[in-house]
Every structure is written in C-alpha cells, then in structure tokens.
Design an enzyme around this catalytic site. Structure first.
Site, PDB file in Angstrom:
ATOM      1  N   GLU A   9     -14.583  25.682  19.882  1.00 38.55           N
ATOM      2  CA  GLU A   9     -16.086  25.645  20.627  1.00 38.55           C
ATOM      3  C   GLU A   9     -16.767  24.237  20.471  1.00 38.55           C
ATOM      4  O   GLU A   9     -16.485  23.492  19.486  1.00 38.55           O
ATOM      5  CB  GLU A   9     -16.994  26.649  19.604  1.00 38.55           C
TER       6      GLU A   9
ATOM      7  N   LYS B  55     -20.601  32.985  25.795  1.00 44.28           N
ATOM      8  CA  LYS B  55     -20.574  33.752  24.349  1.00 44.28           C
ATOM      9  C   LYS B  55     -21.670  34.788  24.432  1.00 44.28           C
ATOM     10  O   LYS B  55     -22.963  34.531  24.825  1.00 44.28           O
ATOM     11  CB  LYS B  55     -20.770  32.442  23.237  1.00 44.28           C
TER      12      LYS B  55
ATOM     13  N   CYS C  53     -16.681  32.088  18.266  1.00 42.62           N
ATOM     14  CA  CYS C  53     -17.240  31.850  16.984  1.00 42.62           C
ATOM     15  C   CYS C  53     -17.807  33.057  16.467  1.00 42.62           C
ATOM     16  O   CYS C  53     -17.402  33.957  15.862  1.00 42.62           O
ATOM     17  CB  CYS C  53     -18.232  30.674  17.120  1.00 42.62           C
TER      18      CYS C  53
END
Length: 267
Positions: free
Chosen positions: A40, A115, A151
């Site tokens: 990321e 995300k 993440c």
C-alpha cells in the site's frame, strides 16, 4: 502459480517511487514470479505530505509507467497508489480526498481496487483524507482468480469470504501497517485468520519498517512494519520477511485450496 512480494520503503516523490517499484518488479520477474505484489502507498508513503498533490488517475505517470514495465516483462503487478476522489469540509477546512487504490496492471489488465475500509483507529482517521471504495475486485492470472484487499480490510472477514465466493483462490493484500505494542502479533494473527476464513492463499505485501529493525516495536503511524508474508489456505505461514526491504518469491500450490475447501467447507 509463482508469486513475488516486493517489500520496500517508498518515499515522498512519486517519480522516485515508480523507479523503485520498477526495479523491484524486474528483480522478482527475473526469479520467475508471474504475479508481483507491492505495498500500500507505493506511489507515496504515508506521513510524507498531502496525498492529493500527487494523486493520479490510472492513466497517469505512475500507473502507466508500472503497466509498461509489467507488459514488457509479461507479468501482473499490484501496487498501492492514490487517485483523486472528492472535496469535503472537515473542521472548517476544505479537503481534497483521494481513493486509496490498489493498482492491478499487466499485459491483459489495468484496473484499480479502492480500499473499502478506511483506517479510523488508534487515534488516526484515514477517512478525513481518503474516500472509501464501493466494490470488490477480482482479476485473472494464468487462469487463477485473484482477489484484492488493502491493509485495514484484513480486519473484516466477510470481505475475504465474499472474494472467495466470487472465485478467488489467492487474495493479495498491499499494506502499510502501523508498528507499536502488539501490532506485529495482530498482523500475524489476522493474516492467518483470513486465510482460514476464506480457504485462500493470502499474499500480503507490506512497507518495510522505516528505520529498520533498530526502530522495531516503537509506536508509529501507518508507515510500515515489514513482515510481508504468504499464508496458505490452512493458515500455515509459508514465507515471511523481516523489518527491512526484501523480495520474496514463492510457488503457490493451488491444489491446497481445493483440498482445504473439501475438508473445511466454511464457505
């Protein structure tokens, strides 16, 4: 399927970060990796300045530069970047938010996963500057369906199960994990748990720890803890990096997914 993880420390400049990523891409491809995963925030590390000032669309310099290198090498790459999103008011300030995007690019694909779960935890509010995405993304590499998460998504098991139900046998997870008390323990637990929840291979690429092992365990922002890893569908850790920059290349046995789903039909 042979995969590669490029654990690196990106910096504030998108052009320099692209060069760093392309170098890592070439090294992993030279070892036979067909799918190569970066952390990321590869295009610009967190805590290095405003993300909106270097945010680019998928036709920008960063995404197209990585696409050209991936096409030349005949591989598929996944790397964290930021795209322009919207403008919001926060505490009397006007903020240009971005999408936290996992770029997926190669000879036959060029798309982004935004995300879904913004990191609003541990006194950090990613949603102030990052707009959440809206949908799941899968893609194909050599006949294998691959899902994408980023993440903080790893704390949400339903996303990984939904990706598996959509056909994913491998789930890639670009990450820039926060260091601090119990954070490495949580990272190891969560990656194994998501593999078990989804009976998928988990390929998680993290930012190396700024300052390296000398700073290990000290509290930090979400700038990386290293420990990129590959976890099999029964939760076994097959490979793990340390705190420093590193490249992992590993051949995934996809038959393990079939066996795990036959013996543990959790889906």
């Amino acid at each position: 399927m042979k995969i590669g993880i490029v654990q690196l420390t990106s910096g504030p400049d998108i052009v320099e970060n692209l060069a760093l990523a392309v170098d890592g891409l070439r090294q992993a491809a030279a070892q036979g990796a067909r799918l190569i995963v970066f952390p990321e925030a590869t295009s610009q590390a967190f805590d290095t300045g405003r993300l909106d000032r270097q945010a680019q669309e998928l036709d920008g310099e960063f995404a197209t530069g990585l696409r050209e290198a991936a096409r030349e090498l005949g591989v598929t790459a996944v790397a964290g970047m930021f795209r322009p999103a919207d403008t919001v008011e926060r505490d009397g300030k006007t903020i240009n938010r971005v999408y936290n995007t996992a770029l997926v690019t190669g000879p036959d694909v060029h798309l982004g996963y935004d995300k879904l779960h913004t990191f609003d935890a541990f006194s950090y509010r990613e949603s102030d500057t990052v707009k959440p995405g809206e949908g799941l993304v899968t893609f194909d590499v050599d006949g294998t369906t691959v899902g994408v998460a980023t993440c903080y998504d790893i704390r949400f098991p339903s996303q990984f199960q939904d990706l598996a139900r959509a056909g994913a046998q491998v789930i890639v997870v670009p990450t820039s994990w926060m260091d601090g008390p119990e954070k490495l323990y949580q990272w190891r637990t969560l990656t194994a748990a998501r593999a078990l929840d989804s009976t998928c291979w988990i390929v998680a690429a993290g930012q190396a720890r700024p300052g390296g092992e000398a700073e290990a365990g000290q509290s930090s922002g979400p700038t990386g803890i290293g420990h990129s890893c590959v976890v099999g569908p029964t939760g076994r850790r097959e490979a793990e990096a340390g705190y420093e920059p590193e490249i992992i290349v590993l051949d995934l046995d996809l038959e393990q997914v079939t066996k795990a789903r036959r013996t543990l039909p959790v889906l």
